[in-house]
Design a protein around this motif. Sequence first.
Motif, short mmCIF file in Angstrom:
data_model
loop_
_atom_site.label_atom_id
_atom_site.label_comp_id
_atom_site.label_asym_id
_atom_site.label_seq_id
_atom_site.Cartn_x
_atom_site.Cartn_y
_atom_site.Cartn_z
N ASP A 27 35.93 51.69 40.84
CA ASP A 27 36.13 50.54 41.71
C ASP A 27 34.83 50.05 42.34
O ASP A 27 34.85 49.19 43.21
CB ASP A 27 37.15 50.86 42.80
CG ASP A 27 36.60 51.77 43.90
OD1 ASP A 27 35.69 52.57 43.60
OD2 ASP A 27 37.07 51.68 45.05
N ILE A 28 33.69 50.57 41.89
CA ILE A 28 32.39 50.15 42.42
C ILE A 28 31.74 49.18 41.44
O ILE A 28 31.59 49.49 40.26
CB ILE A 28 31.46 51.36 42.66
CG1 ILE A 28 32.07 52.32 43.67
CG2 ILE A 28 30.08 50.87 43.12
CD1 ILE A 28 31.29 53.60 43.83
N GLU A 54 38.86 43.15 46.16
CA GLU A 54 39.59 44.37 46.55
C GLU A 54 38.88 45.64 46.06
O GLU A 54 39.35 46.74 46.31
CB GLU A 54 41.02 44.31 46.04
CG GLU A 54 41.82 43.22 46.73
CD GLU A 54 43.25 43.14 46.26
OE1 GLU A 54 43.67 43.99 45.45
OE2 GLU A 54 43.94 42.22 46.72
N LYS A 55 37.78 45.46 45.38
CA LYS A 55 36.97 46.59 44.92
C LYS A 55 35.75 46.72 45.83
O LYS A 55 35.48 45.86 46.66
CB LYS A 55 36.52 46.37 43.48
CG LYS A 55 37.68 46.29 42.51
CD LYS A 55 37.21 45.99 41.13
CE LYS A 55 38.42 45.86 40.21
NZ LYS A 55 38.08 45.25 38.94
N LYS A 81 34.94 33.46 51.75
CA LYS A 81 35.86 34.16 50.83
C LYS A 81 35.94 35.64 51.16
O LYS A 81 36.65 36.39 50.51
CB LYS A 81 35.42 33.98 49.38
CG LYS A 81 35.28 32.55 48.93
CD LYS A 81 36.60 31.84 48.87
CE LYS A 81 36.41 30.42 48.36
NZ LYS A 81 37.65 29.69 48.31
N GLY A 82 35.17 36.09 52.17
CA GLY A 82 35.23 37.48 52.60
C GLY A 82 33.97 38.29 52.35
O GLY A 82 33.92 39.47 52.70
N ALA A 83 32.95 37.71 51.74
CA ALA A 83 31.70 38.43 51.52
C ALA A 83 30.99 38.64 52.85
O ALA A 83 30.87 37.73 53.65
CB ALA A 83 30.81 37.67 50.55
N ILE A 113 35.96 46.34 51.78
CA ILE A 113 36.07 47.77 51.43
C ILE A 113 34.70 48.33 51.06
O ILE A 113 34.40 49.49 51.34
CB ILE A 113 37.11 48.01 50.31
CG1 ILE A 113 37.37 49.49 50.16
CG2 ILE A 113 36.69 47.37 49.01
CD1 ILE A 113 38.55 49.82 49.27
N GLY A 114 33.85 47.51 50.47
CA GLY A 114 32.52 47.96 50.10
C GLY A 114 31.65 48.23 51.31
O GLY A 114 30.96 49.25 51.39
#
Length: 144
Positions: A27-28, A54-55, A81-83, A113-114
């Motif tokens: 997931d990375i 989501e990753k 967008k969430g970055a 999540i990152g």
Amino acid sequence: TRAIELIDRKSGDLSYANKSVALQNGDIILLGVHIPYDIKYWNEIINYFEENHEKRIYIVGDYNVFDESNRKLKFEELKTKGAIDVWLNMGGDNSHITCTTGKRLDYLLSSVIGVSSIKKMGYIDSLRLNGFTDHSGVLFEVER
């Protein structure tokens, strides 16, 4: 995969081949970029982020964003967008110079999540200041 499309665009067009490197392990996702002055490329990056938010995605490199440019608007769109701008998220100053132009052009953006798995992040300014390159290096460490 979508990461490969950023590089070869499935059309045989390798015009961005030297602008993107995508690595994935589970997931990375690490996406290294040197974003050209091309809005179409920005749209590819934004779509790629949306598909993988989501990753644990990390987009690092030379974004070539300046104040009041169409690239700056795309950069801001990516953040909507969430970055997450990791440097600012960890208490860094937006006026930190990363290029001989006297601007901050080099960034690490991450998904929510990152960013939660980043242990530390910083710039290697000595690369620029000692003339090895015109940009500072970006260094970060993540938990497994």
